[in-house]
Design a protein around this motif. Structure first.
Motif, PDB file in Angstrom:
ATOM      1  N   LYS A 147      49.936  56.203  -4.404  1.00 35.01           N
ATOM      2  CA  LYS A 147      48.817  57.004  -5.249  1.00 35.01           C
ATOM      3  C   LYS A 147      48.222  56.166  -6.297  1.00 35.01           C
ATOM      4  O   LYS A 147      47.351  56.411  -6.906  1.00 35.01           O
ATOM      5  CB  LYS A 147      49.552  58.329  -5.845  1.00 35.01           C
ATOM      6  CG  LYS A 147      49.777  59.258  -4.848  1.00 35.01           C
ATOM      7  CD  LYS A 147      50.478  60.629  -5.547  1.00 35.01           C
ATOM      8  CE  LYS A 147      50.816  61.680  -4.148  1.00 35.01           C
ATOM      9  NZ  LYS A 147      51.530  62.836  -4.867  1.00 35.01           N
ATOM     10  N   THR A 148      48.962  55.395  -6.677  1.00 32.93           N
ATOM     11  CA  THR A 148      48.404  54.335  -8.015  1.00 32.93           C
ATOM     12  C   THR A 148      48.360  52.866  -7.579  1.00 32.93           C
ATOM     13  O   THR A 148      49.107  52.265  -6.859  1.00 32.93           O
ATOM     14  CB  THR A 148      49.639  54.579  -9.337  1.00 32.93           C
ATOM     15  OG1 THR A 148      49.638  55.926  -9.568  1.00 32.93           O
ATOM     16  CG2 THR A 148      48.890  53.566 -10.305  1.00 32.93           C
ATOM     17  N   CYS A 149      47.050  52.393  -7.965  1.00 29.76           N
ATOM     18  CA  CYS A 149      46.705  50.865  -7.715  1.00 29.76           C
ATOM     19  C   CYS A 149      47.531  50.156  -8.671  1.00 29.76           C
ATOM     20  O   CYS A 149      47.743  50.411  -9.743  1.00 29.76           O
ATOM     21  CB  CYS A 149      45.309  50.921  -7.940  1.00 29.76           C
ATOM     22  SG  CYS A 149      44.877  49.018  -7.747  1.00 29.76           S
ATOM     23  N   GLY A 181      38.333  45.510 -10.767  1.00 28.09           N
ATOM     24  CA  GLY A 181      37.399  46.059  -9.751  1.00 28.09           C
ATOM     25  C   GLY A 181      38.107  46.145  -8.443  1.00 28.09           C
ATOM     26  O   GLY A 181      37.564  47.191  -7.932  1.00 28.09           O
ATOM     27  N   VAL A 182      39.116  45.681  -8.157  1.00 36.84           N
ATOM     28  CA  VAL A 182      39.941  46.157  -6.864  1.00 36.84           C
ATOM     29  C   VAL A 182      40.464  47.426  -6.978  1.00 36.84           C
ATOM     30  O   VAL A 182      40.389  48.336  -6.136  1.00 36.84           O
ATOM     31  CB  VAL A 182      40.995  45.124  -6.552  1.00 36.84           C
ATOM     32  CG1 VAL A 182      41.869  45.609  -5.378  1.00 36.84           C
ATOM     33  CG2 VAL A 182      40.629  43.598  -6.339  1.00 36.84           C
ATOM     34  N   CYS A 183      40.926  47.867  -8.404  1.00 38.40           N
ATOM     35  CA  CYS A 183      41.551  49.190  -8.325  1.00 38.40           C
ATOM     36  C   CYS A 183      40.186  50.241  -8.267  1.00 38.40           C
ATOM     37  O   CYS A 183      40.501  51.431  -8.082  1.00 38.40           O
ATOM     38  CB  CYS A 183      42.312  49.202  -9.577  1.00 38.40           C
ATOM     39  SG  CYS A 183      43.837  48.502  -9.428  1.00 38.40           S
ATOM     40  N   ALA A 184      39.130  49.828  -9.042  1.00 37.40           N
ATOM     41  CA  ALA A 184      38.076  50.716  -9.022  1.00 37.40           C
ATOM     42  C   ALA A 184      37.703  51.228  -7.578  1.00 37.40           C
ATOM     43  O   ALA A 184      36.962  52.173  -7.230  1.00 37.40           O
ATOM     44  CB  ALA A 184      36.813  50.165  -9.748  1.00 37.40           C
ATOM     45  N   ALA A 185      37.828  49.932  -6.661  1.00 41.01           N
ATOM     46  CA  ALA A 185      37.221  50.182  -5.334  1.00 41.01           C
ATOM     47  C   ALA A 185      38.342  50.915  -4.567  1.00 41.01           C
ATOM     48  O   ALA A 185      37.579  51.735  -3.524  1.00 41.01           O
ATOM     49  CB  ALA A 185      37.118  48.865  -4.692  1.00 41.01           C
ATOM     50  N   ILE A 186      39.652  51.175  -4.778  1.00 42.34           N
ATOM     51  CA  ILE A 186      40.523  51.628  -3.972  1.00 42.34           C
ATOM     52  C   ILE A 186      41.067  53.024  -4.515  1.00 42.34           C
ATOM     53  O   ILE A 186      41.683  53.840  -3.906  1.00 42.34           O
ATOM     54  CB  ILE A 186      41.418  50.600  -3.446  1.00 42.34           C
ATOM     55  CG1 ILE A 186      42.373  50.317  -4.548  1.00 42.34           C
ATOM     56  CG2 ILE A 186      41.133  49.540  -2.796  1.00 42.34           C
ATOM     57  CD1 ILE A 186      43.683  49.691  -4.287  1.00 42.34           C
ATOM     58  N   PRO A 223      39.542  55.734  -5.136  1.00 39.39           N
ATOM     59  CA  PRO A 223      39.366  57.087  -4.488  1.00 39.39           C
ATOM     60  C   PRO A 223      40.039  57.065  -2.964  1.00 39.39           C
ATOM     61  O   PRO A 223      40.180  58.258  -2.761  1.00 39.39           O
ATOM     62  CB  PRO A 223      37.747  56.788  -4.343  1.00 39.39           C
ATOM     63  CG  PRO A 223      37.098  55.862  -5.212  1.00 39.39           C
ATOM     64  CD  PRO A 223      38.558  54.699  -5.663  1.00 39.39           C
ATOM     65  N   LEU A 224      40.178  55.968  -2.613  1.00 36.39           N
ATOM     66  CA  LEU A 224      41.165  56.004  -1.289  1.00 36.39           C
ATOM     67  C   LEU A 224      42.618  56.260  -1.353  1.00 36.39           C
ATOM     68  O   LEU A 224      43.214  56.740  -0.334  1.00 36.39           O
ATOM     69  CB  LEU A 224      40.834  54.576  -0.481  1.00 36.39           C
ATOM     70  CG  LEU A 224      39.315  54.093  -0.381  1.00 36.39           C
ATOM     71  CD1 LEU A 224      39.328  52.854   0.277  1.00 36.39           C
ATOM     72  CD2 LEU A 224      38.543  55.314   0.583  1.00 36.39           C
ATOM     73  N   LEU A 225      43.091  56.246  -2.607  1.00 33.62           N
ATOM     74  CA  LEU A 225      44.336  56.366  -2.815  1.00 33.62           C
ATOM     75  C   LEU A 225      44.782  57.830  -3.348  1.00 33.62           C
ATOM     76  O   LEU A 225      45.746  58.390  -3.289  1.00 33.62           O
ATOM     77  CB  LEU A 225      44.895  55.360  -3.817  1.00 33.62           C
ATOM     78  CG  LEU A 225      45.210  54.016  -3.652  1.00 33.62           C
ATOM     79  CD1 LEU A 225      45.669  53.216  -4.896  1.00 33.62           C
ATOM     80  CD2 LEU A 225      45.949  53.475  -2.256  1.00 33.62           C
ATOM     81  N   ALA A 226      43.784  58.500  -3.883  1.00 34.53           N
ATOM     82  CA  ALA A 226      43.731  59.858  -4.192  1.00 34.53           C
ATOM     83  C   ALA A 226      43.899  60.700  -3.072  1.00 34.53           C
ATOM     84  O   ALA A 226      43.299  60.691  -2.271  1.00 34.53           O
ATOM     85  CB  ALA A 226      42.638  60.127  -5.407  1.00 34.53           C
ATOM     86  N   GLU A 227      44.595  61.748  -3.535  1.00 31.97           N
ATOM     87  CA  GLU A 227      44.640  62.755  -2.330  1.00 31.97           C
ATOM     88  C   GLU A 227      43.693  63.806  -2.468  1.00 31.97           C
ATOM     89  O   GLU A 227      43.231  63.911  -3.460  1.00 31.97           O
ATOM     90  CB  GLU A 227      46.135  63.622  -2.777  1.00 31.97           C
ATOM     91  CG  GLU A 227      47.331  62.593  -2.366  1.00 31.97           C
ATOM     92  CD  GLU A 227      47.670  62.739  -0.841  1.00 31.97           C
ATOM     93  OE1 GLU A 227      48.344  61.507  -0.520  1.00 31.97           O
ATOM     94  OE2 GLU A 227      47.026  63.421  -0.018  1.00 31.97           O
TER      95      GLU A 227
END
Length: 424
Positions: free
Chosen positions: A228-230, A413-418, A420-424
């Motif tokens: 769930k967390t980058c 920037g990687v975390c900003a990109a992913i 939303p994909l990691l969030a439930e």
């Protein structure tokens, strides 16, 4: 709910289709043909598969044919999920470790426990827990990890000598085999011989998950254990990527973007890859060695790649496929397959057993890289919706591969990109 790519959607969509049962019993009374998809067309691999299949058919005359359908590795998962979604699923399929969460959670695969435990002499309980973890859900096993292959470093000892440097084996003996010293060695090889220093095979500035073979030494993770967390913006990852960036653009230890070098053709001093590549050295014209991954700031560690073998619930003969899987992976056949695919069976993870099927490797190499690696290693990054995550990470990492890159900013920037994909 996270977004998904077409490939991931195709797998997830099977939830509704597979809930009603295995789909394999109705067709198992008459002549049966089984199809298994693989990503290897290697002649030696296929020959062994066919030999095992022929042996199985001797005691199962109702199985009239077993075929092995090789799909190119580069688009393997996409092709497989397209077949499934199009109503043409194989009976059995290899599954990449990065696709395992999608296949296991979707319900696409049939549980294997009852069949494997019910097979005489199967010895189900000797499967290493660390190897089966990725393929389990709710206490059930949905994929057999037929290949649990640790990463190590192959060394061109001729290039090391030409560079006038200490060999990794000497550094290991002196307790100095670290990533800093590995990078110094690689830089020396490049400076003195003009050959590439150290190549992380299959990375090529695209397959970013292969860099986990490096950053794990810093205690870095792509995302948290719960997914769930980058983890790209965490201090451990920042330091690991700073090391990689400096080694590439300042020290010239790693070949830069656009440069290709094949270790097995003698074009590089060292390469990070799996032990199954040792077969490429059968006719090597240079001296070579195999050593474990160097220690990082967090100490010694190991990383493994996996391939799982599963039975598709919607295959035409799921019950027969599960029975063949039990035969294909029993202790006797696992020992045969071990020459190419390190098994998850603890009884086979001995230097004596592995040496019989891996004659190119020395017992001490098998012990240090394979046996110790499987017992302690972590699997490369995997997550539900992996295809979309992988593309997002790759795109966001692109600015990192420039000499003047701002490493912390790129990783943020990687975390900003992913995120939303990691969030439930």
């Amino acid at each position: 709910m996270r977004a998904r790519t077409t490939a991931a959607i195709a797998v997830a969509a099977l939830l509704g289709l597979t809930a009603c049962g295995s789909g394999g019993g109705a067709g198992d009374d008459g002549p049966i043909t089984l199809r298994m998809t693989t990503w290897s067309a290697n002649e030696a691999h296929v020959t062994l598969f066919r030999e095992i299949a022929d042996e199985y058919r001797k005691s199962h005359p109702d199985v009239t044919a077993i075929t092995f359908d090789a799909i190119p590795f580069e688009n393997y998962t996409t092709t497989l999920t397209t077949q499934i979604a199009g109503g043409n699923p194989p009976d059995l399929a290899w599954v990449l470790e990065n696709a395992a969460p999608d296949f296991v959670s979707s319900g696409a695969l049939a549980p294997l426990d009852d069949t494997l435990r019910g097979t005489d002499g199967y010895n189900f309980d000797e499967l290493a827990p660390a190897a089966t973890k990725l393929w389990q859900a709710d206490g059930k096993l949905y994929g057999y990890p037929f290949s649990t292959s640790p990463f190590g470093i192959f060394v061109n000892t001729d290039l090391v000598k030409a560079a006038g440097a200490q060999a990794p084996a000497e550094l290991i003996a002196a307790n100095q085999w670290s990533w800093e010293n590995a990078a110094k060695l690689a830089a020396a090889i490049n400076a003195e011989t003009g050959k590439a220093g150290l190549v992380v095979r299959d990375f090529d500035y695209k397959g970013w998950d292969n860099l986990s073979t490096v950053w794990t030494g810093w205690g870095a993770q792509a995302w948290s254990e719960d997914g769930k967390t980058c983890g790209f913006d965490k201090p451990e990852m920042v330091e690991a990527m700073r090391f990689l960036h400096r080694a590439t653009f300042t020290d010239k230890a790693f070949p830069g973007p656009g440069t290709t070098a094949d270790f097995f053709a003698g074009e590089a001093g060292l390469t990070v890859t799996q032990i199954s590549r040792a077969s490429l050295l059968k006719d090597a014209t240079f001296g070579w060695d195999l050593v474990p991954l160097p220690a990082g700031p967090k100490g010694e560690y190991a990383v493994i790649g996996q391939g799982g073998l599963g039975v598709l619930k919607k295959g035409r003969h799921a019950d027969a496929a599960a029975d063949f899987l039990a035969f294909f992976t029993n202790p006797t056949n696992s020992a045969k397959l071990a020459q190419f695919f390190p098994p998850p069976r603890t009884s086979l993870l001995t230097t004596e057993t592995l040496a019989k099927t891996n004659p190119l490797l020395k017992p001490e190499q098998l012990e240090a890289v394979v046996i110790d690696g499987i017992s302690t290693g972590v699997v490369k990054p995997s997550h539900t919706g992996q295809a979309e995550l992988s593309q997002a990470v790759r795109s966001a990492l692109d600015p990192l591969w420039k000499p003047d890159a701002d490493v912390p900013a790129v990783l943020a920037g990687v975390c900003a990109a992913i995120d939303p994909l990691l969030a439930e």
